[in-house]
Scaffold this active site. Structure first.
Site, mmCIF file in Angstrom:
data_model
loop_
_atom_site.group_PDB
_atom_site.id
_atom_site.type_symbol
_atom_site.label_atom_id
_atom_site.label_comp_id
_atom_site.label_asym_id
_atom_site.label_seq_id
_atom_site.Cartn_x
_atom_site.Cartn_y
_atom_site.Cartn_z
ATOM 1 N N SER A 244 0.828 -1.202 0.000
ATOM 2 C CA SER A 244 0.000 0.000 0.000
ATOM 3 C C SER A 244 0.869 1.262 0.000
ATOM 4 C CB SER A 244 -0.949 -0.049 1.205
ATOM 5 O OG SER A 244 -2.002 0.844 1.035
ATOM 6 N N ASP A 470 -9.221 -4.532 -5.382
ATOM 7 C CA ASP A 470 -8.643 -3.786 -4.263
ATOM 8 C C ASP A 470 -9.411 -2.482 -4.048
ATOM 9 O OD1 ASP A 470 -6.985 -2.262 -2.508
ATOM 10 O OD2 ASP A 470 -5.232 -3.385 -3.186
ATOM 11 N N HIS A 498 -7.518 -5.908 -0.189
ATOM 12 C CA HIS A 498 -6.381 -4.999 -0.320
ATOM 13 C C HIS A 498 -5.069 -5.770 -0.304
ATOM 14 C CE1 HIS A 498 -4.084 -1.413 -0.205
ATOM 15 N NE2 HIS A 498 -3.832 -1.407 1.093
#
Length: 528
Positions: A244, A470, A498
């Protein structure tokens, strides 16, 4: 995945009115959101401890005023049972390294076999604790095979948790803020005035309690810290696994030090060319798609609280949010649950489809008048323990980093226009994402970075992974980053939630492990 952040980037504010700020902690926890209930891994052998200095050949060509940081002796001490911990000194200001230094907390899990180097990991955020994810969820960020071949190194970036940290609220003040809401019948002008006043109060508090560190927690400075960490573990090149927001951090490192970028895997990528408003809009669409996927799956089960079509179910969720906005709920422990905290709890399970049944349970209880399960999820997102303490400063760090990394609009007319665009992209969550620019407008330190494509010319192959479903870092961001990077290699996981590594399938696991261990570069546009 943090435990990011994420991403990821939900805008936090000092107080939480429904439309003013979504629960940003759900983004901060990115990677950990998928593994919050996993047990700590205690199988590693006892770590090697004692004083260590960098191998001179690993230091490389560094400016003279930085050399003392690259050559410092590091004292590794046994900690947390099977790990080694250390504190690293880095410059507060890379523009003036002699001015003063700050501390970076690091944790290491030694390889179970013969180590061929070190992999540095970052769980996301910004604000996610790399120390915590290695300590609590080592088997989530590194397979047995990876741990056999590498030492795994986690760190808290500058401003975060055990490192020199941003300080804003006390635990009691954060509890109070998460229970507050603005009047539902306030006008636009009244709301803007209230939010602006609260943002100013919060910014002043952060500046007072943090000091000059608050102006030096930007992503570029954190990436420079990573090069010192690389040298101090005597690796000539950095091997790195970032989730991320950690993809932004890793790509920034590669841009700054392309000749020192080794095997980098960036999972759940952020597009560095996007500004704050575009990122928020992308996440709005991502979470709207995720809630529809969740409702569709729920309707296939026997104990789903939604009825009718997928669209009907999503509207029932919107109605539930509206009811909580009109009248905040009270949890079993007596704490108030305003709609912003309620939505924070709702969003967290959307980071990992394995947690969708937990979300269904919480929604069913809320429809029956009990918000305790939803507050429990919101507490997980905010990293709040049952005793009222917060495990990290992720909320404050998230905001501090973003305010330095991104110029944001605070013009009322533009924010109102952005709100309409957000609501179009996400009728369920869009209005909760609006007006984020208010929070950084009174920040003591102005932005020092600006969105721009990253090329990392001359770097070794960089593997970029995108997940088709996602919500926090939409799939198209991964393709954009891979295209920007000169040596980018794109990999797709066809799944929900995610990020991919550690929660997807053997295809992704083997592909990542093979790259780190054998240097086998996956074919561009591989699909798993």
């Amino acid at each position: 995945m943090s435990a990011g952040t994420a991403p990821h980037r939900f805008r936090r504010g000092p107080r939480r009115r429904a439309r003013a700020v979504l629960a940003a902690a759900a983004a901060v926890v990115v990677a950990l959101s998928g593994c919050a209930l996993l047990a700590s891994d205690d199988t590693a052998d006892a770590p090697a401890t004692g004083l260590e200095a960098a191998d001179p050949t690993a230091i490389g060509d560094v400016p003279g005023d930085l050399r003392s940081f690259y050559t410092q002796e590091v004292r590794w001490e046994s900690c947390e049972g099977s790990f080694a911990c250390a504190t690293i000194e880095v410059p507060l200001d890379y523009g003036d390294p002699g001015r003063s230094s700050i501390d970076i907390a690091a944790i290491r899990s030694d390889s179970t076999g013969e180590a061929q180097g070190t992999i540095l990991v970052n769980p996301g955020g910004p604000g996610g604790s790399g120390v915590n994810i290695v300590r609590d969820s080592l088997d989530y960020v590194a397979s047995d095979r990876l741990r056999e071949n590498y030492d795994i190194l986690g760190f808290d970036p500058r401003g975060v948790n055990r490192s020199s940290a941003v300080t804003c609220y006390t635990d009691a003040e954060q509890d109070e803020a998460r229970q507050e809401s603005y009047p539902a019948d306030a006008s636009e002008d009244e709301l803007l005035a209230l939010m602006t006043a609260d943002a100013r109060e919060y910014a002043d508090l952060c500046a007072e309690r943090t000091g000059e560190l608050l102006g030096f927690v930007d992503t570029e400075s954190a990436a420079r810290d990573m090069d010192i960490l690389r040298a101090l573990v005597s690796d000539e090149k950095l091997n790195y696994l970032g989730f991320s927001y950690g993809t932004q951090l890793g790509a920034t490192y590669a841009e700054l030090f392309p000749d020192r970028a080794g095997r980098l895997v960036l999972d759940g990528a952020i597009d560095p060319s996007l500004g704050n408003e575009a990122i928020t809009l992308g996440q709005a669409g991502g979470f709207e798609r995720a809630v529809r996927a969740y409702v569709a799956a729920c309707l296939q089960g026997d104990e789903c609280p939604y009825t009718g079509t997928v669209g009907d179910g999503v509207r029932q969720i919107q109605d539930l949010f509206a009811a909580v906005e009109r009248e905040p709920m009270t949890a079993g422990d007596g704490r108030l649950v305003p709609v912003s905290t309620f939505v924070q709890g709702f969003i967290l399970p959307l980071y990992d489809n394995r947690n969708w049944p937990t979300l269904t349970q919480a929604v069913t209880a809320a429809l029956n008048g009990d918000a305790s399960d939803m507050l429990y999820l919101a507490d997980l997102a905010a990293e709040r323990s049952p005793d009222g303490t917060y495990a990290t400063n992720s909320t404050a760090a998230f905001l501090a980093v973003n305010c330095l990394d991104y110029p944001m609009t605070s013009d009322p007319a533009q924010m109102l226009a952005d709100e309409q665009e957000l609501m179009t992209a996400s009728p369920t969550f869009g209005r909760f994402l609006a007006f984020g620019g208010i929070t950084c407008a009174p920040w003591t330190y102005p932005p020092v970075l600006a969105p721009a494509p990253l090329r990392a010319e001359g770097a070794d192959p960089i593997v970029v992974i995108g997940t088709t479903g996602d919500p926090a870092t939409p799939f198209e961001w991964s393709t954009a980053l891979a295209e920007q990077l000169e040596s980018g290699v794109h990999v797709t996981w066809q799944g929900e939630g995610h990020t991919a590594y550690g929660r997807s399938n053997d295809c992704i696991l083997d592909l990542v492990d093979d790259y780190f261990i054998d240097g086998t570069v996956p074919k561009d546009d591989t699909r798993c």
